[in-house]
Scaffold this active site. Sequence first.
Site, PDB file in Angstrom:
ATOM      1  N   PRO A   2     110.233  87.056  72.547  1.00 44.07           N
ATOM      2  CA  PRO A   2     109.993  88.386  71.634  1.00 44.07           C
ATOM      3  C   PRO A   2     111.254  88.960  70.781  1.00 44.07           C
ATOM      4  O   PRO A   2     112.167  89.526  71.586  1.00 44.07           O
ATOM      5  CB  PRO A   2     109.215  89.249  72.464  1.00 44.07           C
ATOM      6  CG  PRO A   2     109.711  88.982  74.078  1.00 44.07           C
ATOM      7  CD  PRO A   2     110.521  87.841  73.873  1.00 44.07           C
ATOM      8  N   GLU A   3     111.236  89.033  69.406  1.00 46.55           N
ATOM      9  CA  GLU A   3     112.116  89.820  68.634  1.00 46.55           C
ATOM     10  C   GLU A   3     111.441  90.582  67.963  1.00 46.55           C
ATOM     11  O   GLU A   3     110.516  91.181  68.531  1.00 46.55           O
ATOM     12  CB  GLU A   3     112.692  88.681  67.731  1.00 46.55           C
ATOM     13  CG  GLU A   3     113.435  87.362  68.130  1.00 46.55           C
ATOM     14  CD  GLU A   3     113.842  86.463  67.189  1.00 46.55           C
ATOM     15  OE1 GLU A   3     114.586  86.978  66.314  1.00 46.55           O
ATOM     16  OE2 GLU A   3     113.783  85.276  67.486  1.00 46.55           O
TER      17      GLU A   3
END
Length: 277
Positions: A2-3
């Site tokens: 997850p960015e």
Amino acid sequence: MPELPEVEVARRGIDAPLRGARVEHVRRGKALRWPLGCPPAKLRGLVIGPIVRRGKYLWLPLAQPGGHAAGGLLWHLGMSGSLGLLTAPRAAGPHDHFDLVTDRGTLRLTDPRRFGAVVFSRGLDVDPAARLLARLGAEPFDPALTPAGFHAGLARRHAPIKSVLLAGDLVVGAGNIYACEALFAAGIHPALAADRISRPRAARLLAALRQTLARALDRGGSTLRDFADAHGVAGSYQAEAAVYARAGQPCPRCGAPVRRRLIGQRSTYFCSRCQKR
DNA sequence: CGGGACGCCTGTGAGC
DNA sequence: TGCTCACAGGCGTCCC
């Protein structure tokens, strides 16, 4: 995994459904990166407020039923985490390590590698939350982050621009995928020392970063192996990534093969023809 | 202070 | 088939 876009996608999926929900209990699986930091029973009966994102962290505020603030939970999805909002009971799998069970459903953190965490803090501005957020740079969409300010920040750093983006202490949000993609979009070589980037190129990079993150957000994030939003829907941005994980494939702009090399121990993808030092 | 390496974990795919 | 190795979306900590 997850960015910023994936974390924001997760936030949007849980904020409205959980607002005003009352915590019934907590179920924990294997240990995450950090301990919860409070007895789980302490959370029982507390009411969830508006969920906010800072960098790649989510803050889920809690209050007494009467409205008196009672701290909150700081969530991080680490490298492999995802959030699910379960409206019907579902047995916990081997990678389901934290369930926040409420009267409006269960918020479940699934995280095979367990680099993620859920940490209780009495507030965002006190430890442990404050310590974890202290080093974070500007939010990429904050209008207070100007091209001039961004350029000034870069001028103080001699590390490769790719590493500076990943460090997150100047601007948060880009991880390995979007750092590579933003640099490609801006035509900047990832190994270029940050302090050698001119003012116009810094402006172009900031714009490219914003555009890349916004586009990914619009596509529901990237799903390389298993990311999904809180309702189980996969993102699709990876399909339009120009360079990330495309070593050997033709650059979409010039056709030269996309290269891969390590920068700061992380795989970095770029086009050596389109991205200039 | 900045910068770079390391470690935390598990899973997966490639190569032998 | 089974083993070993490299690598995977992050980031706090340590050491120079």
